[in-house]
Design an enzyme around this catalytic site. Sequence first.
Site, PDB file in Angstrom:
ATOM      1  N   GLU A  72      -4.541  -0.289  -0.723  1.00 42.35           N
ATOM      2  CA  GLU A  72      -5.308   0.076  -1.764  1.00 42.35           C
ATOM      3  C   GLU A  72      -4.638  -0.299  -3.124  1.00 42.35           C
ATOM      4  O   GLU A  72      -4.267   0.498  -4.073  1.00 42.35           O
ATOM      5  CB  GLU A  72      -5.747   1.378  -1.889  1.00 42.35           C
ATOM      6  CG  GLU A  72      -6.559   1.668  -0.529  1.00 42.35           C
ATOM      7  CD  GLU A  72      -6.849   3.292  -0.352  1.00 42.35           C
ATOM      8  OE1 GLU A  72      -8.073   3.233   0.051  1.00 42.35           O
ATOM      9  OE2 GLU A  72      -6.041   4.090  -0.652  1.00 42.35           O
ATOM     10  N   ILE A  73      -4.272  -1.408  -3.199  1.00 40.82           N
ATOM     11  CA  ILE A  73      -3.577  -2.060  -4.316  1.00 40.82           C
ATOM     12  C   ILE A  73      -4.508  -2.331  -5.438  1.00 40.82           C
ATOM     13  O   ILE A  73      -5.380  -3.403  -5.123  1.00 40.82           O
ATOM     14  CB  ILE A  73      -2.511  -3.048  -4.243  1.00 40.82           C
ATOM     15  CG1 ILE A  73      -1.285  -2.721  -3.151  1.00 40.82           C
ATOM     16  CG2 ILE A  73      -1.777  -3.544  -5.730  1.00 40.82           C
ATOM     17  CD1 ILE A  73      -0.538  -4.048  -2.732  1.00 40.82           C
TER      18      ILE A  73
END
Length: 548
Positions: free
Chosen positions: A339-340
């Site tokens: 989840e960047i």
Amino acid sequence: MAFKLTLYVFILICTGISARSRRHLQWFPNVTPMIQPTIGEPWPRPQQMKTYATQFYLDPVTFRFNGSSASCDVLTQAFERYYLLIFESNSARGFGRKRRTVRGTPVLQGMAVKLEKPCQVFEQPSLEMNETYTLDVNSNYAQITATSQWAALRGLETFSQLVHDKNGILVINATSIVDWPRFPHRGVMLDTSLHYIGMPTLLKNLDAMEFNKFNVFHWHMVGDYSFPYQSESFPEMSNKGAFNPYTHIYSQLDIATVLAYARLRGIRVVPEFENPSHTLAWGKGQPGLLTPCYTHGKPDGTLGPIDPALNSTYDFMTRLFTELTRVFPDRYLAIGGSEIDFYCWQNDPEIRKFMKEKGFDDDFVKLEGYYYGRLFDVVSSLDRRVSVWEDSLDSGVKLHKEVIVQVWRGGDTDYPQRLANVTSQGYRTLLSSPWYLNYVQNPYSKQDWKTFYMVNPRNFTGSEKQKELVLGGEACLWTEYVDSTNVLSMLWPRASAVAERLWSAKDVHDVDEAIHRLTEHRCRMVGRGIPAQPATGPGYCKQEYMYT
Ligand SMILES: *[C@@H]1O[C@H](CO)[C@@H](O)[C@H](O)[C@H]1NC(C)=O
């Protein structure tokens, strides 16, 4: 006369009560049936097992464990542990009773463990460890033949589960087992950054993992909300980043304790210091590490992922990971990558300048790839290998072929496509998507262990070679709503379903058979001090006295 009347009234009341309870059942025609537990059957189910009607009696005074190489700490300590588990945690207790001979039942004098390869004192469990053993109970001495000390542990666990209470004495049926795990990586991922989990609970969880033949504790130690790891190189990180810098930390001594405890149980500890996202708590003790976020061209006071454009970032990561590889002996480190959010990278003028210099155009995946490239260089120079969450592969970053990709998206419906995708690119993989234990299905409408149980990690379209790339999987517990008060009940026995899936043969998938063994296994864990929650409907455990 008065007596007759009293009797009459009494009978009236009794029939009234029983009619009421019958009615009560009629009002709920779909009442969950009560599940009968098995007696002395192992979980997870061994690969090959024959049991016979002959039984042996175990006498706590004379029973002995024997090892072929007594100098091995893993084995000698396991003997002490399993002696207590067999004679103290069973509802028939050997202690305090008068010794008695049991007519017609031969005595099992002991258990001899033979190692095919002598164990080394400082040996660590690893992805390559061999867990194959045979177990024979057919004469006055039971025997385990194990390919390694780790295999011996698995055999001892099975042996302890076969012993059961028969009218107040401990007996075991004649049994012959040949057993090995279907998958080499059988893990529990536990987060300790959303809530802190105290040491006694972490150790108890390792006990429970041993009872289920899990062999990896994936410790997601730090994150956005707290940084409980007390670093030698960077003490400010827990001083400023822990919920409480005195009580809610893992000191070096705590970690050494967990590592030693896990090793004695044949459990690897794979730490996760997730980055470059989910790192907000890192920033508190390490100013300048995180990317400042800009809105309308101005810093808005919030911070994003780790800043990939600064050399100081890589100096910091080198020092931190050098320390981590000194602390954690396992060959593998989990380094995150989930989840960047590119937003803060996209709006930081310094990062944009850096991108231009490197010729990345406006492709932030290239920046992510650059960051990982440098991090992998650091980690491989330390002779470590890594696993990452699948997001990095999804975004198109070129990962090294040695990287293990952990599949967590897609729930229990889409995981086959995801496994096919990862393995088609040649990566080894771990499955977690259907095993997010923090998602609880309503226990009154569905026993969610059944969903976990019915997963098949090799059930996807792909070649045999691709299927070989599935190393196993992990039950995951994120702790938004979990801390020391409920973590053990959340995990057990729900994670037991995952344990059997990862250990037992692929054709062991009959929930109607498993439910009886799971009922026994849950009570067995209760008797051994794990507050495992009821999972198979109404009923009771003989061992409940532990909690009343
Ligand atoms: C164990 O032995 C008992 C007594 O002979 C027998 O009734 C039972 O079926 C046996 N259990 C198994 C699993 O073979």
